[in-house]
Enzyme design. Structure first.
Site, PDB file in Angstrom:
ATOM      1  N   ASP A 306       0.863  -1.182   0.000  1.00 26.62           N
ATOM      2  CA  ASP A 306       0.000   0.000   0.000  1.00 26.62           C
ATOM      3  C   ASP A 306       0.904   1.237   0.000  1.00 26.62           C
ATOM      4  O   ASP A 306       2.126   1.152   0.160  1.00 26.62           O
ATOM      5  CB  ASP A 306      -0.976  -0.020   1.196  1.00 26.62           C
ATOM      6  CG  ASP A 306      -2.223   0.826   0.893  1.00 26.62           C
ATOM      7  OD1 ASP A 306      -2.143   1.724   0.033  1.00 26.62           O
ATOM      8  OD2 ASP A 306      -3.283   0.601   1.519  1.00 26.62           O
TER       9      ASP A 306
HETATM   10  C1  BGC Z   1      -5.024   3.247  -0.135  1.00 27.97           C
HETATM   11  C2  BGC Z   1      -5.120   2.207  -1.228  1.00 27.97           C
HETATM   12  C3  BGC Z   1      -4.936   2.840  -2.575  1.00 27.97           C
HETATM   13  C4  BGC Z   1      -3.623   3.588  -2.601  1.00 27.97           C
HETATM   14  C5  BGC Z   1      -3.324   4.239  -3.930  1.00 27.97           C
HETATM   15  C6  BGC Z   1      -3.804   4.110  -0.286  1.00 27.97           C
HETATM   16  O1  BGC Z   1      -3.823   5.178   0.605  1.00 27.97           O
HETATM   17  O2  BGC Z   1      -5.013   2.597   1.119  1.00 27.97           O
HETATM   18  O3  BGC Z   1      -6.361   1.565  -1.156  1.00 27.97           O
HETATM   19  O4  BGC Z   1      -4.980   1.852  -3.578  1.00 27.97           O
HETATM   20  O5  BGC Z   1      -3.660   4.586  -1.605  1.00 27.97           O
HETATM   21  O6  BGC Z   1      -4.137   5.285  -4.209  1.00 27.97           O
END
Ligand code: BGC
Length: 760
Positions: A306
């Site tokens: 993540d």
């Molecule tokens: C979120 C993810 C997301 C990623 C990219 C993160 O803050 O937890 O779900 O895919 O950002 O945008």
């Protein structure tokens, strides 16, 4: 041991997904857990990939290899697409594997050309984007889609989302989100399918099929990436990024099943979570990423972290510095670092010094290159970059039609006293009152990808389209977070002149989603006061709720005659709601999550365990009760009304079933009302006596049936042994022989039961 004989299930993983075709090997073990663990699926990762991939790996420098594990954000800013010098530099050196938050054929083509034509090895880029409920045509938020209980429609929505994203140059979406949660304080509940692990698996698999289509390398397919692995839905106190405190059993039985179901559906990417499980954050959690995902489940795709989560290992206190964070994440099983410095700055040195073996780096590179190959990127790096397709695919008429239909199916009628709804199509004056009556961005909902607020049909606009001859008067009466006595008085004055009133209340889209946790789940601001003032006028009034989570609606339910939950309904949402308010569409959505009476009841969910001291009403001392509130929810899981009524017979099935044979459960459903409608027959199971206490009711089947007034039809649902399995104390999935209860009916609190015995 009371559970009698066990039916051993070799392919443990298949069971998690409830896969009907799971191969069952029956090894009765009287009264004993088995001594030797059953074999698990496959080994860790492909030993060798295709000749092309192996050839590339053999020719790559360490910097080029590490580059494939780097994913950086670019952006489409208001001034136009841009990349930072950092991204451009890495791209030009051939040290960048993928870019996210970028779309548009013209821009992605330009970036892909640099990668393919102007770097030493010409390895194509991944283009990732969060496509949670549509790319340009925005469907209802995922939790709302789950309320449709319509797997075909959900798969269809993701096919469209994938087609639109692919037409904009994207090849990889960070969706679906599969986090099971029992805590509506958590804003991210909006992104998932609610509280049932089994339903989460059914919907997750449908979403993966929709994104990936028949072939992953097709120009209109994108790779799905399931997230957030794992147990992210258990974050403590409903706050994002906090720790989880769940047992291995809860992990296996509650949080993992949707993920496992998507492996069976062919997903090629997992996103490792921010949160800790058993003290170790997802991106460094070897138990999750290697032992379970790769070794037990045989997953051979790619694992991405993540956003910035690798560097956060330092903040978590499980790495002394960024270098150690890089090492821990890679060696635990994270292949790609999303937005961070750890892999790209520190891995080259770690590998060169031997602190991280080259073989570990190669394994991760192999996963990434194989993923690119499966996407068809080596053969057709520009296959998803066709300007003509981009012009016609986005927000195409057929896509808009699908968005209306899914929005209609997701609406849940929570209350309808004295048949307040549907309104007569002959109404002449409608007052649409409330802060969400005409707000385009809030109609789309959170995380709306490339959805354009200007495209959105609000509730007010929808009513104007559906009732062209009526006067539709709109009064926002302040904002979601506050109004004034004057604004409420103005709303009341308009309500007095109307034949019917629609109150558009709820949350702003920014009040649900990531980093949008709340402790007060009532209507924000003074919307309840607005509702009371307007309801006191006494006109036929329906409340339409916009929201991304179960709200605590106890006072509203007391006062309002009719309540329709619209979630955040997407681009075409206002039209879907308007058609439903006047009876052009029959509401048929059902709640995929329990609605509490009070925040203090959380966690509250349908598939809880029993207690030795069941709650009583009124509460007796020394029972599992509250002193100041009941234990029943406001609205149970599976709940939802229709404009007609349905009657259900008790379930019928054979009293004795042989292991391995399908179990057919028949239910007669009758439309006992005066309008046509679609019922949802729901099926739950319970094992009365087992080695461990089992949930009181677990959803294991559902089916829609459309019925004319007075019509009766028999619905047959089917169960398998796999649907009855649980995680045994010896650490494996198995189904016990013995007694089972099957319960069917309208929702989890309105069921009739029958029993059967499963025999070896
Ligand atoms: C979120 C993810 C997301 C990623 C990219 C993160 O803050 O937890 O779900 O895919 O950002 O945008």
């Amino acid at each position: 041991m009371t559970h009698g004989r066990k039916i051993r299930i070799l392919t443990a993983a298949l069971l998690v997904a409830g896969i009907a075709s799971a191969a069952l090997a029956q090894t009765p073990v009287p009264g004993q857990p088995p001594s030797a663990p059953a074999p698990v699926v496959a080994q860790h990762a492909p030993e060798r990939a295709s000749a092309r991939v192996e050839d590339l790996i053999a020719r790559m420098t360490i910097a080029e290899k590490v580059g494939q594990l780097v994913l950086l954000s670019s952006n489409r800013a208001v001034t136009g697409p841009y990349t930072t010098p950092d991204v451009t530099g890495a791209l030009e050196r051939g040290e960048l594997g993928g870019i996210f938050n970028t779309y548009d054929v013209a821009f992605t083509r330009q970036l892909q050309e640099t990668a393919v034509k102007h770097t030493r090895l010409g390895i194509p880029l991944l283009f990732g984007f969060d496509v949670l409920h549509g790319h340009r045509t925005i469907f209802p938020v995922p939790l709302g889609q789950a309320a449709s209980f319509d797997l075909k429609a959900i798969e269809g929505a993701e096919r469209i989302a994938g087609r639109e994203a692919a037409a904009a140059g994207i090849n990889w979406v960070f969706a679906p989100m599969l986090d099971v949660t029992r805590d509506p304080r958590w804003g991210r509940i909006v992104e998932g399918a609610g509280e049932s692990p089994w339903l989460g698996g059914q919907i997750g698999a449908a979403r993966v099929r929709g994104f990936q289509g028949e072939r992953l390398d097709a120009d209109d397919s994108v790779a799905a990436c399931v997230k957030h692995f794992g147990a992210n839905g258990a974050v403590e106190s409903g706050r994002d990024y906090t720790a989880t405190s769940v047992s291995e059993r809860a992990l296996r039985e509650i949080y993992l099943p949707p993920f496992k179901a998507t492996v069976a559906a062919g997903v090629r990417c997992f996103m490792a979570a921010f949160n800790t499980f058993d003290g170790v954050p997802g991106v460094a959690n070897r138990h999750l990423l290697t032992d379970i995902l790769r070794k037990e489940w045989g997953f051979q795709g790619v694992v991405v972290s993540d956003f910035g989560a690798v560097e956060e290992l330092v903040t978590h206190g499980i790495a002394a510095d960024r270098e150690e964070a890089a090492k821990r994440a890679l060696t635990a099983g994270t292949d790609i670092e999303m937005q961070g410095e750890a892999f790209r700055r520190d891995l080259p040195r770690l590998v060169a010094s031997g602190a991280v073996p080259m073989a570990v780096l190669d394994d991760a590179v192999r996963h990434v290159l194989t993923f690119k190959e499966e996407l068809g990127l080596f053969d057709k790096p520009f296959g998803r970059m066709d300007e003509a397709r981009e012009r016609t695919a986005l927000f195409a008429p057929a896509h808009r039609q699908a968005a209306i239909e899914l929005a209609e199916k997701s609406l849940v009628l929570l209350k309808n006293d004295r048949e307040t709804l549907p309104f007569s199509p002959d109404v002449r004056r409608i007052a649409v009152i409330g802060p969400l009556a005409d707000d385009r961005a809030d109609t789309l909902g959170p995380w709306a990808a490339n959805g354009q607020p200007d495209d959105a049909i609000t509730l007010a606009a929808g009513l104007r389209q559906v009732l062209p001859k009526a006067v539709v008067e709109v009064v926002s009466a302040g904002s979601v977070n506050g109004s004034s006595p004057e604004a409420r008085a103005a709303a009341v004055a308009v309500a007095r002149t109307a034949d019917v009133v629609v109150l558009a209340l709820g949350e702003k889209s920014t009040q649900s989603g990531e980093a949008a946790s709340r402790t007060d789940l009532g209507l924000p601001g003074d919307q309840m006061e607005l509702a009371r003032d307007v309801l006191a006028v006494g006109r036929p009034t329906a409340v339409v709720l916009f929201h991304g989570r179960p709200l605590v609606l106890t006072p509203l339910v007391k006062d309002a005659p009719a309540i329709l939950s619209a979630w955040f309904p997407g681009s075409m949402g206002g039209l879907a709601i308007a058609r439903t308010l006047v009876g052009e569409n029959e509401p048929r959505g059902r709640l995929p999550v329990t609605f509490p009476r009070a925040v203090g009841q959380i966690p509250i969910y349908h598939d809880h365990l029993r207690t030795g001291r069941p709650p009583t009403n009124p509460p007796r001392p020394y029972t599992a009760s509250y002193l100041d509130e009941g234990t029943e929810p406001l609205f149970p899981f599976g709940y939802g009304l229709s404009y007609t009524d349905f009657g259900f017979s008790p379930p019928r099935m054979a009293p004795i079933v042989k292991a391995g044979e399908p179990i057919a459960v028949a239910v007669d459903v009758t439309n006992t009302g005066r309008r046509p409608g679609t019922a949802l027959v729901q099926l739950y199971v319970n094992q009365p006596v087992a080695e461990i206490s089992r949930p009181v009711k677990e959803l294991r089947g559902f089916q829609h049936v459309a019925l004319k007034p007075g019509e009766t039809r028999t619905v047959t649902l089917s169960l398998t042994d796999a649907d009855l399995a649980y995680w045994h104390q010896d650490g494996r999935w198995a189904t016990d022989a013995g007694r089972f209860r099957v319960m069917t009916g309208a929702n989890v609190a309105d069921l009739q039961a029958a029993e059967f015995t499963l025999q070896n």
